[in-house]
Design an enzyme around this catalytic site. Sequence first.
Site, PDB file in Angstrom:
ATOM      1  N   GLU A  77     -68.868 -54.381  54.753  1.00 40.34           N
ATOM      2  CA  GLU A  77     -67.581 -55.095  54.678  1.00 40.34           C
ATOM      3  C   GLU A  77     -67.723 -56.450  55.368  1.00 40.34           C
ATOM      4  O   GLU A  77     -68.284 -56.538  56.454  1.00 40.34           O
ATOM      5  CB  GLU A  77     -66.494 -54.224  55.337  1.00 40.34           C
ATOM      6  CG  GLU A  77     -65.217 -54.933  55.751  1.00 40.34           C
ATOM      7  CD  GLU A  77     -64.437 -55.558  54.606  1.00 40.34           C
ATOM      8  OE1 GLU A  77     -64.284 -54.915  53.552  1.00 40.34           O
ATOM      9  OE2 GLU A  77     -63.986 -56.716  54.772  1.00 40.34           O
ATOM     10  N   GLN A  78     -67.138 -57.482  54.752  1.00 37.10           N
ATOM     11  CA  GLN A  78     -67.276 -58.826  55.318  1.00 37.10           C
ATOM     12  C   GLN A  78     -66.468 -59.019  56.610  1.00 37.10           C
ATOM     13  O   GLN A  78     -66.864 -59.779  57.487  1.00 37.10           O
ATOM     14  CB  GLN A  78     -66.859 -59.877  54.294  1.00 37.10           C
ATOM     15  CG  GLN A  78     -65.386 -59.817  53.906  1.00 37.10           C
ATOM     16  CD  GLN A  78     -64.992 -60.878  52.898  1.00 37.10           C
ATOM     17  OE1 GLN A  78     -65.838 -61.628  52.414  1.00 37.10           O
ATOM     18  NE2 GLN A  78     -63.727 -60.954  52.567  1.00 37.10           N
ATOM     19  N   ARG A 124     -49.768 -49.561  54.596  1.00 43.37           N
ATOM     20  CA  ARG A 124     -51.165 -49.755  54.179  1.00 43.37           C
ATOM     21  C   ARG A 124     -52.157 -49.506  55.317  1.00 43.37           C
ATOM     22  O   ARG A 124     -53.232 -48.941  55.100  1.00 43.37           O
ATOM     23  CB  ARG A 124     -51.369 -51.179  53.659  1.00 43.37           C
ATOM     24  CG  ARG A 124     -50.828 -51.359  52.285  1.00 43.37           C
ATOM     25  CD  ARG A 124     -50.875 -52.818  51.881  1.00 43.37           C
ATOM     26  NE  ARG A 124     -50.345 -52.918  50.545  1.00 43.37           N
ATOM     27  CZ  ARG A 124     -51.080 -53.033  49.447  1.00 43.37           C
ATOM     28  NH1 ARG A 124     -52.379 -53.120  49.524  1.00 43.37           N
ATOM     29  NH2 ARG A 124     -50.514 -53.084  48.264  1.00 43.37           N
ATOM     30  N   TYR A 152     -38.558 -49.676  49.859  1.00 43.10           N
ATOM     31  CA  TYR A 152     -38.721 -48.253  50.188  1.00 43.10           C
ATOM     32  C   TYR A 152     -39.189 -48.133  51.639  1.00 43.10           C
ATOM     33  O   TYR A 152     -39.712 -49.088  52.213  1.00 43.10           O
ATOM     34  CB  TYR A 152     -39.705 -47.565  49.216  1.00 43.10           C
ATOM     35  CG  TYR A 152     -41.051 -48.233  49.033  1.00 43.10           C
ATOM     36  CD1 TYR A 152     -42.104 -47.983  49.914  1.00 43.10           C
ATOM     37  CD2 TYR A 152     -41.284 -49.118  47.981  1.00 43.10           C
ATOM     38  CE1 TYR A 152     -43.348 -48.579  49.737  1.00 43.10           C
ATOM     39  CE2 TYR A 152     -42.526 -49.725  47.802  1.00 43.10           C
ATOM     40  CZ  TYR A 152     -43.550 -49.447  48.689  1.00 43.10           C
ATOM     41  OH  TYR A 152     -44.776 -50.049  48.516  1.00 43.10           O
ATOM     42  N   ASP A 195     -60.011 -53.469  42.336  1.00 42.40           N
ATOM     43  CA  ASP A 195     -59.601 -54.798  41.866  1.00 42.40           C
ATOM     44  C   ASP A 195     -60.795 -55.620  41.380  1.00 42.40           C
ATOM     45  O   ASP A 195     -60.629 -56.538  40.581  1.00 42.40           O
ATOM     46  CB  ASP A 195     -58.882 -55.561  42.989  1.00 42.40           C
ATOM     47  CG  ASP A 195     -57.413 -55.167  43.107  1.00 42.40           C
ATOM     48  OD1 ASP A 195     -56.991 -54.209  42.421  1.00 42.40           O
ATOM     49  OD2 ASP A 195     -56.685 -55.815  43.887  1.00 42.40           O
TER      50      ASP A 195
HETATM   51  C1  FAD Z   1     -47.241 -57.086  46.188  1.00 39.96           C
HETATM   52  C2  FAD Z   1     -48.248 -56.006  45.869  1.00 39.96           C
HETATM   53  C3  FAD Z   1     -47.832 -54.678  45.850  1.00 39.96           C
HETATM   54  C4  FAD Z   1     -48.741 -53.652  45.502  1.00 39.96           C
HETATM   55  N1  FAD Z   1     -48.298 -52.363  45.478  1.00 39.96           N
HETATM   56  C5  FAD Z   1     -49.156 -51.364  45.106  1.00 39.96           C
HETATM   57  C6  FAD Z   1     -48.703 -50.010  45.083  1.00 39.96           C
HETATM   58  O1  FAD Z   1     -47.561 -49.693  45.428  1.00 39.96           O
HETATM   59  N2  FAD Z   1     -49.602 -49.037  44.668  1.00 39.96           N
HETATM   60  C7  FAD Z   1     -50.878 -49.350  44.306  1.00 39.96           C
HETATM   61  O2  FAD Z   1     -51.639 -48.438  43.930  1.00 39.96           O
HETATM   62  N3  FAD Z   1     -51.331 -50.637  44.330  1.00 39.96           N
HETATM   63  C8  FAD Z   1     -50.508 -51.646  44.725  1.00 39.96           C
HETATM   64  N4  FAD Z   1     -50.959 -52.935  44.790  1.00 39.96           N
HETATM   65  C9  FAD Z   1     -52.358 -53.216  44.412  1.00 39.96           C
HETATM   66  C10 FAD Z   1     -53.325 -52.855  45.530  1.00 39.96           C
HETATM   67  O3  FAD Z   1     -52.965 -53.516  46.718  1.00 39.96           O
HETATM   68  C11 FAD Z   1     -54.752 -53.256  45.141  1.00 39.96           C
HETATM   69  O4  FAD Z   1     -55.013 -52.909  43.818  1.00 39.96           O
HETATM   70  C12 FAD Z   1     -55.751 -52.540  46.054  1.00 39.96           C
HETATM   71  O5  FAD Z   1     -55.513 -52.836  47.396  1.00 39.96           O
HETATM   72  C13 FAD Z   1     -57.178 -52.930  45.658  1.00 39.96           C
HETATM   73  O6  FAD Z   1     -58.073 -52.230  46.489  1.00 39.96           O
HETATM   74  P1  FAD Z   1     -59.626 -52.597  46.466  1.00 39.96           P
HETATM   75  O7  FAD Z   1     -60.243 -51.690  47.468  1.00 39.96           O
HETATM   76  O8  FAD Z   1     -60.129 -52.600  45.073  1.00 39.96           O
HETATM   77  O9  FAD Z   1     -59.701 -54.114  46.935  1.00 39.96           O
HETATM   78  P2  FAD Z   1     -59.266 -54.810  48.290  1.00 39.96           P
HETATM   79  O10 FAD Z   1     -58.159 -54.085  48.963  1.00 39.96           O
HETATM   80  O11 FAD Z   1     -59.060 -56.249  47.964  1.00 39.96           O
HETATM   81  O12 FAD Z   1     -60.533 -54.648  49.239  1.00 39.96           O
HETATM   82  C14 FAD Z   1     -61.706 -55.403  49.033  1.00 39.96           C
HETATM   83  C15 FAD Z   1     -62.495 -55.421  50.335  1.00 39.96           C
HETATM   84  O13 FAD Z   1     -63.749 -56.062  50.097  1.00 39.96           O
HETATM   85  C16 FAD Z   1     -64.018 -56.975  51.142  1.00 39.96           C
HETATM   86  N5  FAD Z   1     -64.910 -58.015  50.585  1.00 39.96           N
HETATM   87  C17 FAD Z   1     -64.576 -59.002  49.715  1.00 39.96           C
HETATM   88  N6  FAD Z   1     -65.663 -59.731  49.420  1.00 39.96           N
HETATM   89  C18 FAD Z   1     -66.697 -59.193  50.104  1.00 39.96           C
HETATM   90  C19 FAD Z   1     -68.091 -59.523  50.200  1.00 39.96           C
HETATM   91  N7  FAD Z   1     -68.635 -60.541  49.517  1.00 39.96           N
HETATM   92  N8  FAD Z   1     -68.880 -58.759  51.005  1.00 39.96           N
HETATM   93  C20 FAD Z   1     -68.354 -57.695  51.708  1.00 39.96           C
HETATM   94  N9  FAD Z   1     -67.034 -57.367  51.654  1.00 39.96           N
HETATM   95  C21 FAD Z   1     -66.227 -58.109  50.859  1.00 39.96           C
HETATM   96  C22 FAD Z   1     -62.655 -57.483  51.558  1.00 39.96           C
HETATM   97  O14 FAD Z   1     -62.666 -58.031  52.863  1.00 39.96           O
HETATM   98  C23 FAD Z   1     -61.825 -56.206  51.450  1.00 39.96           C
HETATM   99  O15 FAD Z   1     -61.840 -55.461  52.646  1.00 39.96           O
HETATM  100  C24 FAD Z   1     -50.082 -53.982  45.156  1.00 39.96           C
HETATM  101  C25 FAD Z   1     -50.516 -55.306  45.205  1.00 39.96           C
HETATM  102  C26 FAD Z   1     -49.610 -56.309  45.565  1.00 39.96           C
HETATM  103  C27 FAD Z   1     -50.097 -57.731  45.594  1.00 39.96           C
END
Ligand code: FAD
Length: 392
Positions: A30-31, A104, A210, A288
């Site tokens: 993790e960065q 979160r 909520y 994502d």
């Molecule tokens: C307003 C809003 C409301 C939302 N509500 C919901 C909800 O109710 N339910 C739901 O399911 N989803 C919801 N989402 C979507 C959800 O937040 C995301 O889809 C989810 O957090 C994505 O998780 P992830 O682990 O894929 O990515 P992220 O949470 O973005 O995690 C990526 C990680 O990778 C790290 N990283 C990035 N680049 C590098 C690199 N080069 N080297 C090492 N580490 C790196 C980052 O620091 C981070 O810790 C919402 C989003 C928003 C904007």
Amino acid sequence: MRVIVVGAGIGGLTAALTLRRAGIDAQVFEQATELREVGAGIQISPNGTRILHRLGLAETLRKVAVRPVAVEVHRWDNGRVLTRQLLADVCERNFGAPYYHLHRADLLDVLAEALPKRTLHLDHRCVGLIQHADKVELKFHNGLTADADVVVGADGIHSTVRELILGPESPHFSGHVAYRGLVPAERLAHLGLEKSAFSWWGPDHHFVHYFVGAGGRYMNWVAIACGEWRIESWTARGEVADALKEFAGWHPQIGAIIGAADTTNRWALYDRDPLPRWTVGRVALMGDGAHAMLPYMAQGAVQSIEDAAVLAKCLERADVRDVGAALRRYEEIRRPRASRCQTGSRSNGVMYHLADGEEQRKRDSNLGAAATAPLPQNSWLYGHDVEAELDC
Ligand SMILES: Cc1cc2nc3c(=O)[nH]c(=O)nc-3n(C[C@H](O)[C@H](O)[C@H](O)COP(=O)(O)OP(=O)(O)OC[C@H]3O[C@@H](n4cnc5c(N)ncnc54)[C@H](O)[C@@H]3O)c2cc1C
């Protein structure tokens, strides 16, 4: 088999847990120098909670989660209920797992604490990747390197891993901006609100609120408005007064909730078109990084939890010399479902924001007609068990 997961968000941490349960050595890089999540809420639907429960997290989650009674959609000005669908027991009975509202940071803590400390490597930003026939080599900003049989890019919408395997591509700006706030629940006690999810739809805007935190200690709110504001960092301090201005003329409950916040953050909302592929050789994308979507189905994180479950099942059976086939199978299973959420979330963005008129009246009467418990329109989503599909 050795797997490196890049990114310790909800997706990456869940992947490390599912992989380790499958007997695979998973390490997370993790960065950030510490694990952090934004101060905001998240909804995790039964298709995600059933996977987390199977990881042994039911008890810890139950302690920090709110189990909403229902979901209600209201009209923006007079507050008329357009639909109310029961969750809580009805949801568990129909889908076999709870619907949860969480802070979160609590969810991230539950996931991180379930992993052995030595598997998490903070302060490692991935900057390079080389694929060899028998392994993948990663380079980090601090000059360190690591290698593994498989690399999983769980590094979010700006994914470096995706860019390294598929080339650069810009995300799509939705034209929507989200203000988010977290208010101590006692400040809103006079409203006498049930522990449910409330969504208010109106022209070019919608508002969601909520309770989150153990016992529902906070009211989480998200206020979405159309606008051209976009900044490089995506997230910035917003002004409570600006959020209030956006919702001037709306039902007084909305002003009361927004106005009770001390601070707000502002997000420019981006997503991506479904990617043509999620895997190249020994590298796969998830969360994502693979399928960034707008938050209008509350599925971004839940879909990353589903990715984690399927990825581990596919790799569990794989021959380490031919992981490419297992990763392609993972992509084949996951891409159609996550893509459906990406496009569905975009359509919801249009539907929620209809101006008053004929289309809005049609939408509202359809909603009223569909108000049978619970969320029957979502049974393809909440009722589907991605792990059971692979077990048979
Ligand atoms: C307003 C809003 C409301 C939302 N509500 C919901 C909800 O109710 N339910 C739901 O399911 N989803 C919801 N989402 C979507 C959800 O937040 C995301 O889809 C989810 O957090 C994505 O998780 P992830 O682990 O894929 O990515 P992220 O949470 O973005 O995690 C990526 C990680 O990778 C790290 N990283 C990035 N680049 C590098 C690199 N080069 N080297 C090492 N580490 C790196 C980052 O620091 C981070 O810790 C919402 C989003 C928003 C904007």
